[in-house]
Design a protein around this motif. Structure first.
Motif, PDB file in Angstrom:
ATOM      1  N   ILE A  23       0.835  -1.214   0.000  1.00 43.08           N
ATOM      2  CA  ILE A  23       0.000   0.000   0.000  1.00 43.08           C
ATOM      3  C   ILE A  23       0.864   1.255   0.000  1.00 43.08           C
ATOM      4  O   ILE A  23       0.609   2.215  -0.745  1.00 43.08           O
ATOM      5  CB  ILE A  23      -0.950  -0.012   1.220  1.00 43.08           C
ATOM      6  N   VAL A  24       1.914   1.260   0.825  1.00 44.59           N
ATOM      7  CA  VAL A  24       2.824   2.413   0.869  1.00 44.59           C
ATOM      8  C   VAL A  24       3.508   2.601  -0.481  1.00 44.59           C
ATOM      9  O   VAL A  24       3.608   3.731  -1.001  1.00 44.59           O
ATOM     10  CB  VAL A  24       3.864   2.230   1.999  1.00 44.59           C
ATOM     11  N   LEU A  25       3.993   1.497  -1.068  1.00 40.19           N
ATOM     12  CA  LEU A  25       4.638   1.579  -2.377  1.00 40.19           C
ATOM     13  C   LEU A  25       3.664   2.054  -3.454  1.00 40.19           C
ATOM     14  O   LEU A  25       4.037   2.793  -4.369  1.00 40.19           O
ATOM     15  CB  LEU A  25       5.221   0.223  -2.762  1.00 40.19           C
ATOM     16  N   GLN A  26       2.410   1.635  -3.333  1.00 38.85           N
ATOM     17  CA  GLN A  26       1.402   2.032  -4.313  1.00 38.85           C
ATOM     18  C   GLN A  26       1.240   3.546  -4.370  1.00 38.85           C
ATOM     19  O   GLN A  26       1.137   4.140  -5.453  1.00 38.85           O
ATOM     20  CB  GLN A  26       0.063   1.355  -3.961  1.00 38.85           C
ATOM     21  N   PHE A  27       1.233   4.189  -3.208  1.00 35.17           N
ATOM     22  CA  PHE A  27       0.979   5.625  -3.154  1.00 35.17           C
ATOM     23  C   PHE A  27       2.258   6.469  -3.148  1.00 35.17           C
ATOM     24  O   PHE A  27       2.178   7.697  -3.091  1.00 35.17           O
ATOM     25  CB  PHE A  27       0.134   5.963  -1.915  1.00 35.17           C
ATOM     26  N   THR A  28       3.432   5.814  -3.190  1.00 35.53           N
ATOM     27  CA  THR A  28       4.680   6.583  -3.189  1.00 35.53           C
ATOM     28  C   THR A  28       5.565   6.308  -4.411  1.00 35.53           C
ATOM     29  O   THR A  28       6.168   7.231  -4.952  1.00 35.53           O
ATOM     30  CB  THR A  28       5.501   6.267  -1.922  1.00 35.53           C
ATOM     31  N   VAL A  29       5.626   5.065  -4.852  1.00 38.74           N
ATOM     32  CA  VAL A  29       6.589   4.703  -5.898  1.00 38.74           C
ATOM     33  C   VAL A  29       5.926   4.048  -7.107  1.00 38.74           C
ATOM     34  O   VAL A  29       6.111   4.495  -8.246  1.00 38.74           O
ATOM     35  CB  VAL A  29       7.677   3.750  -5.335  1.00 38.74           C
ATOM     36  N   ILE A  30       5.153   3.002  -6.882  1.00 38.85           N
ATOM     37  CA  ILE A  30       4.710   2.150  -7.984  1.00 38.85           C
ATOM     38  C   ILE A  30       3.584   2.779  -8.786  1.00 38.85           C
ATOM     39  O   ILE A  30       3.684   2.952 -10.002  1.00 38.85           O
ATOM     40  CB  ILE A  30       4.258   0.766  -7.453  1.00 38.85           C
ATOM     41  N   GLY A  31       2.486   3.099  -8.123  1.00 34.89           N
ATOM     42  CA  GLY A  31       1.336   3.674  -8.819  1.00 34.89           C
ATOM     43  C   GLY A  31       0.680   2.702  -9.782  1.00 34.89           C
ATOM     44  O   GLY A  31       0.488   3.009 -10.965  1.00 34.89           O
ATOM     45  N   LEU A  32       0.318   1.516  -9.294  1.00 33.59           N
ATOM     46  CA  LEU A  32      -0.337   0.517 -10.136  1.00 33.59           C
ATOM     47  C   LEU A  32      -1.731   1.005 -10.562  1.00 33.59           C
ATOM     48  O   LEU A  32      -2.336   1.841  -9.877  1.00 33.59           O
ATOM     49  CB  LEU A  32      -0.485  -0.803  -9.370  1.00 33.59           C
ATOM     50  N   PRO A  33      -2.244   0.482 -11.657  1.00 33.49           N
ATOM     51  CA  PRO A  33      -3.622   0.804 -12.042  1.00 33.49           C
ATOM     52  C   PRO A  33      -4.590   0.445 -10.918  1.00 33.49           C
ATOM     53  O   PRO A  33      -4.367  -0.527 -10.185  1.00 33.49           O
ATOM     54  CB  PRO A  33      -3.857  -0.070 -13.282  1.00 33.49           C
ATOM     55  N   SER A  34      -5.650   1.234 -10.789  1.00 32.94           N
ATOM     56  CA  SER A  34      -6.569   1.055  -9.670  1.00 32.94           C
ATOM     57  C   SER A  34      -7.201  -0.331  -9.641  1.00 32.94           C
ATOM     58  O   SER A  34      -7.392  -0.912  -8.571  1.00 32.94           O
ATOM     59  CB  SER A  34      -7.670   2.125  -9.723  1.00 32.94           C
ATOM     60  N   ASP A  35      -7.523  -0.895 -10.826  1.00 33.26           N
ATOM     61  CA  ASP A  35      -8.151  -2.217 -10.837  1.00 33.26           C
ATOM     62  C   ASP A  35      -7.199  -3.293 -10.328  1.00 33.26           C
ATOM     63  O   ASP A  35      -7.605  -4.228  -9.631  1.00 33.26           O
ATOM     64  CB  ASP A  35      -8.645  -2.553 -12.246  1.00 33.26           C
ATOM     65  N   VAL A  36      -5.900  -3.146 -10.650  1.00 33.90           N
ATOM     66  CA  VAL A  36      -4.906  -4.100 -10.163  1.00 33.90           C
ATOM     67  C   VAL A  36      -4.756  -3.976  -8.649  1.00 33.90           C
ATOM     68  O   VAL A  36      -4.682  -4.978  -7.923  1.00 33.90           O
ATOM     69  CB  VAL A  36      -3.544  -3.877 -10.850  1.00 33.90           C
ATOM     70  N   PHE A  37      -4.737  -2.760  -8.154  1.00 36.44           N
ATOM     71  CA  PHE A  37      -4.577  -2.524  -6.720  1.00 36.44           C
ATOM     72  C   PHE A  37      -5.783  -3.052  -5.945  1.00 36.44           C
ATOM     73  O   PHE A  37      -5.632  -3.652  -4.878  1.00 36.44           O
ATOM     74  CB  PHE A  37      -4.382  -1.031  -6.453  1.00 36.44           C
ATOM     75  N   ILE A  38      -6.971  -2.842  -6.481  1.00 37.05           N
ATOM     76  CA  ILE A  38      -8.180  -3.358  -5.831  1.00 37.05           C
ATOM     77  C   ILE A  38      -8.179  -4.884  -5.823  1.00 37.05           C
ATOM     78  O   ILE A  38      -8.569  -5.514  -4.838  1.00 37.05           O
ATOM     79  CB  ILE A  38      -9.440  -2.812  -6.539  1.00 37.05           C
ATOM     80  N   SER A  39      -7.706  -5.468  -6.919  1.00 39.35           N
ATOM     81  CA  SER A  39      -7.597  -6.930  -6.972  1.00 39.35           C
ATOM     82  C   SER A  39      -6.625  -7.431  -5.914  1.00 39.35           C
ATOM     83  O   SER A  39      -6.849  -8.484  -5.294  1.00 39.35           O
ATOM     84  CB  SER A  39      -7.126  -7.376  -8.361  1.00 39.35           C
ATOM     85  N   PHE A  40      -5.542  -6.675  -5.701  1.00 38.79           N
ATOM     86  CA  PHE A  40      -4.578  -7.050  -4.663  1.00 38.79           C
ATOM     87  C   PHE A  40      -5.229  -7.039  -3.287  1.00 38.79           C
ATOM     88  O   PHE A  40      -5.063  -7.969  -2.494  1.00 38.79           O
ATOM     89  CB  PHE A  40      -3.377  -6.104  -4.689  1.00 38.79           C
ATOM     90  N   LEU A  41      -5.971  -5.977  -2.994  1.00 36.58           N
ATOM     91  CA  LEU A  41      -6.626  -5.881  -1.688  1.00 36.58           C
ATOM     92  C   LEU A  41      -7.628  -7.016  -1.490  1.00 36.58           C
ATOM     93  O   LEU A  41      -7.709  -7.608  -0.406  1.00 36.58           O
ATOM     94  CB  LEU A  41      -7.326  -4.525  -1.547  1.00 36.58           C
ATOM     95  N   ALA A  42      -8.376  -7.320  -2.547  1.00 37.99           N
ATOM     96  CA  ALA A  42      -9.326  -8.432  -2.461  1.00 37.99           C
ATOM     97  C   ALA A  42      -8.590  -9.747  -2.245  1.00 37.99           C
ATOM     98  O   ALA A  42      -9.027 -10.609  -1.463  1.00 37.99           O
ATOM     99  CB  ALA A  42     -10.169  -8.495  -3.734  1.00 37.99           C
ATOM    100  N   GLY A  43      -7.452  -9.901  -2.932  1.00 35.84           N
ATOM    101  CA  GLY A  43      -6.649 -11.107  -2.765  1.00 35.84           C
ATOM    102  C   GLY A  43      -6.115 -11.256  -1.354  1.00 35.84           C
ATOM    103  O   GLY A  43      -6.081 -12.360  -0.801  1.00 35.84           O
ATOM    104  N   VAL A  44      -5.705 -10.130  -0.742  1.00 33.86           N
ATOM    105  CA  VAL A  44      -5.206 -10.162   0.631  1.00 33.86           C
ATOM    106  C   VAL A  44      -6.285 -10.664   1.581  1.00 33.86           C
ATOM    107  O   VAL A  44      -6.030 -11.500   2.468  1.00 33.86           O
ATOM    108  CB  VAL A  44      -4.714  -8.765   1.059  1.00 33.86           C
ATOM    109  N   VAL A  45      -7.498 -10.161   1.399  1.00 39.03           N
ATOM    110  CA  VAL A  45      -8.612 -10.588   2.257  1.00 39.03           C
ATOM    111  C   VAL A  45      -8.888 -12.085   2.081  1.00 39.03           C
ATOM    112  O   VAL A  45      -9.038 -12.831   3.055  1.00 39.03           O
ATOM    113  CB  VAL A  45      -9.884  -9.765   1.946  1.00 39.03           C
TER     114      VAL A  45
END
Length: 232
Positions: A23-45
């Protein structure tokens, strides 16, 4: 209830650090597409829920049944049957190991299907099964654990001289993935159960059940190296 909460806490502390880093990398360095990031969060759950249920299942079912089978086997008083059951259990529990499936899938992709998913899974499973059976022999006949380890790794280093270079890292990875969440609890419980009966007169009886995983990890390395020699 307290046991369930302990498992939930363990899973939470295992997953949250990784999720926070991403999450920190997403908002500071990486900046993945929102759909990919949401998929990651869903995967974590989903991973959290699955891991929680898996650990509860391991402690409720796999550990007790593994130790119960291990403590019941010596009462048969037939060494060949005890060794055979150890072989069969080592085979089936490795086939069910998720980490082995992941490695097999990756190797299948990289090799373009030349080394199929099923071929790798069953090769690794047979390697584990043979060395679980050897671990049973070690307990039944009081063999020296250090000698077995030295002999196993001596075979590995000799066989590595004849194995194609591409197969050597795969073989050691295969040894690593067999120390996954399915194989380790069951094999350790099985070993402790057998040792608790066979060495009942010994004050250090249960220590004979340990080392199963170390021996079982040698089998896949040798099995994949032999597969490499065949394919090479």
């Amino acid at each position: 209830m307290a046991y369930i909460l302990d498992q939930l806490k363990e899973v939470t502390f295992a997953i949250i650090p990784l999720a926070l880093v991403v999450i920190v990398l997403q908002f500071t360095v990486i900046g993945l597409p929102s759909d990919v990031f949401i998929s990651f969060l869903a995967g974590v759950v989903l991973v959290g829920i699955g891991l929680f249920l898996f650990l509860v299942g391991v402690h409720i079912g796999l550990l007790p049944i593994g130790e119960l089978i291990g403590s019941s086997l010596p009462k048969i008083k037939k060494s060949w049957l005890i060794i055979g059951v150890g072989f069969f259990l080592g085979l089936v529990v490795t086939i069910a190991e998720p980490d082995v499936r992941v490695l097999a899938f990756q190797v299948d992709q990289v090799s373009g299907g030349r080394i199929s998913n099923d071929l790798l899974v069953y090769t690794v499973a047979f390697g584990v099964a043979i060395f679980v059976a050897l671990a049973m022999v070690k307990i039944l006949y009081n063999l020296n654990f250090i000698h077995l380890l030295i002999g196993g790794y001596t075979l590995i280093f000799i066989l590595a001289l004849f194995t194609p270079p591409n197969f050597i890292p795969i073989s050691f990875d295969a040894g690593g993935v067999t120390t996954g969440p399915m194989t380790v609890p069951f094999i350790l419980a099985l070993g402790v159960g057998v040792a608790s009966v066979v060495r009942r007169a010994d004050s250090k009886q249960t220590s004979d059940g340990f080392g199963f995983v170390a021996l079982a990890s040698i089998g896949p390395v040798l099995a994949i190296m032999i597969l490499g020699v065949i394919f090479g």
